[in-house]
Enzyme design. Sequence first.
Site, PDB file in Angstrom:
ATOM      1  N   ARG A 232      -6.219  -5.404 -13.741  1.00 11.41           N
ATOM      2  CA  ARG A 232      -6.846  -4.293 -13.030  1.00 11.41           C
ATOM      3  C   ARG A 232      -7.923  -4.859 -12.108  1.00 11.41           C
ATOM      4  O   ARG A 232      -8.686  -5.762 -12.510  1.00 11.41           O
ATOM      5  CB  ARG A 232      -7.519  -3.327 -14.011  1.00 11.41           C
ATOM      6  CG  ARG A 232      -6.592  -2.392 -14.719  1.00 11.41           C
ATOM      7  CD  ARG A 232      -6.033  -1.312 -13.776  1.00 11.41           C
ATOM      8  NE  ARG A 232      -5.168  -0.379 -14.486  1.00 11.41           N
ATOM      9  CZ  ARG A 232      -3.831  -0.460 -14.557  1.00 11.41           C
ATOM     10  NH1 ARG A 232      -3.185  -1.426 -13.940  1.00 11.41           N
ATOM     11  NH2 ARG A 232      -3.128   0.447 -15.233  1.00 11.41           N
ATOM     12  N   GLU A 261      -7.194   0.390  -4.809  1.00  8.04           N
ATOM     13  CA  GLU A 261      -5.848   0.318  -4.234  1.00  8.04           C
ATOM     14  C   GLU A 261      -5.487   1.608  -3.510  1.00  8.04           C
ATOM     15  O   GLU A 261      -5.873   2.676  -3.979  1.00  8.04           O
ATOM     16  CB  GLU A 261      -4.835   0.042  -5.356  1.00  8.04           C
ATOM     17  CG  GLU A 261      -5.065  -1.318  -5.977  1.00  8.04           C
ATOM     18  CD  GLU A 261      -4.200  -1.552  -7.217  1.00  8.04           C
ATOM     19  OE1 GLU A 261      -3.304  -0.733  -7.501  1.00  8.04           O
ATOM     20  OE2 GLU A 261      -4.433  -2.559  -7.891  1.00  8.04           O
ATOM     21  N   HIS A 279       0.334  -4.706  -5.944  1.00  6.32           N
ATOM     22  CA  HIS A 279       0.488  -4.195  -7.316  1.00  6.32           C
ATOM     23  C   HIS A 279       1.974  -4.056  -7.699  1.00  6.32           C
ATOM     24  O   HIS A 279       2.462  -2.951  -7.937  1.00  6.32           O
ATOM     25  CB  HIS A 279      -0.251  -2.851  -7.473  1.00  6.32           C
ATOM     26  CG  HIS A 279      -0.498  -2.501  -8.924  1.00  6.32           C
ATOM     27  ND1 HIS A 279      -1.605  -1.799  -9.359  1.00  6.32           N
ATOM     28  CD2 HIS A 279       0.206  -2.758 -10.054  1.00  6.32           C
ATOM     29  CE1 HIS A 279      -1.550  -1.631 -10.668  1.00  6.32           C
ATOM     30  NE2 HIS A 279      -0.447  -2.211 -11.105  1.00  6.32           N
TER      31      HIS A 279
HETATM   32  C1  8YV Z   1       2.315   0.579 -12.602  1.00  6.20           C
HETATM   33  C2  8YV Z   1       0.521  -0.480 -14.142  1.00  6.20           C
HETATM   34  O1  8YV Z   1       2.101   0.248 -11.258  1.00  6.20           O
HETATM   35  O2  8YV Z   1       1.569  -0.253 -16.225  1.00  6.20           O
HETATM   36  C3  8YV Z   1       0.517  -0.251 -15.609  1.00  6.20           C
HETATM   37  O3  8YV Z   1      -0.566  -0.065 -16.177  1.00  6.20           O
HETATM   38  O4  8YV Z   1      -0.481  -0.643 -13.552  1.00  6.20           O
HETATM   39  C4  8YV Z   1       1.822  -0.588 -13.393  1.00  6.20           C
HETATM   40  O5  8YV Z   1       2.848  -1.026 -14.195  1.00  6.20           O
HETATM   41  C5  8YV Z   1       1.798   1.932 -12.793  1.00  6.20           C
HETATM   42  O6  8YV Z   1       1.581   2.287 -14.097  1.00  6.20           O
HETATM   43  C6  8YV Z   1       2.759   2.957 -12.179  1.00  6.20           C
HETATM   44  O7  8YV Z   1       2.256   4.205 -12.385  1.00  6.20           O
END
Ligand code: 8YV
Length: 316
Positions: A232, A261, A279
Amino acid sequence: MPAPDVIVTAPLPPFLYDPLRADYRCHDYYQSSHKPGLLAAEGQKIRGLVQGGGTVTPTDLLDQLPKLEIISVFGVGYDGVPVDYCRRRGLKVTNTPDVLTDDVADVAVGLVLMTGRGFAKAERFVRSGEWEKKGPELTTKLGGRTAGILGLGRIGKAIGQRLEAMGMKIAYTGRKAQPGVHYRYVPDLKALAAESDFLIVACPGGPATKHLVNADVLSALGKKGTIVNIARGSIIDEPALVQALQDGTIGGAGLDVFADEPHVPKPLLAMDNVVLLPHVGSATNETRKAMGDLCKANLDAWFAGRPLLTLIPELA
Ligand code: 8YV
């Protein structure tokens, strides 16, 4: 039984949204042009909420959903969910661990290769026609160098396994030493940074880890070191990172995640020793589909009175 009402607070891919719409009365809060109106009209009926990994869910939104029972996160990270609030209200919170571990770890390895072996730069070198004029720069061998992993959870372990196969030495830090792990535990993050060639951020986001990687840690990492972040953006003090790159305090950075982001700090865009990805940790068809299936399966289980497939550890 009428289909339960579910509010959707993030953009969802069709392979999740279509099946959700088939089984639930979905209310698209994310796309709604009149969010207060949607809440006033439907808020009292809503029993489920679907959000993305990075989506921030404010408590004042949840306050307007008095019948809410479950938040199903389409993602492993739930740093945007107010967990203490959910505990107090008895709300269930589910996420999508495991199914994305390998893909996210692959991205970390990609960033180590792109920065360490200079593959991103080398690719630009070919495209710009420079190779016609001179040979490429030599880089540094990765085997024998040290990868320090911040956060040895499922994803951190998968990163360690991959980098170890490339001949790298692995050390890690986290809240505690992990049983049954042969990588060296370094309790202090600054000490880990000091001995790392690559400091790889793989811990959860949220208030507990905000700006854990600060100017001091970056200065301990030093010129020999590259920071890699697949977790993150909030975990790194981003202005301090930009500064450390600008004044040459650290060697480089490979980043898949950012504090705000999709906005990336402008100075990073012009830096040759920085690799930037949008991401894409879990962004494969297979994994996103598996995440979508798990996200919906948790809702289905809850509303059918069956055990949940996942539940965040804080609420277990
Ligand atoms: C996805 C993420 O971009 O799983 C996570 O926590 O940050 C990523 O895998 C995101 O969750 C899609 O909504």
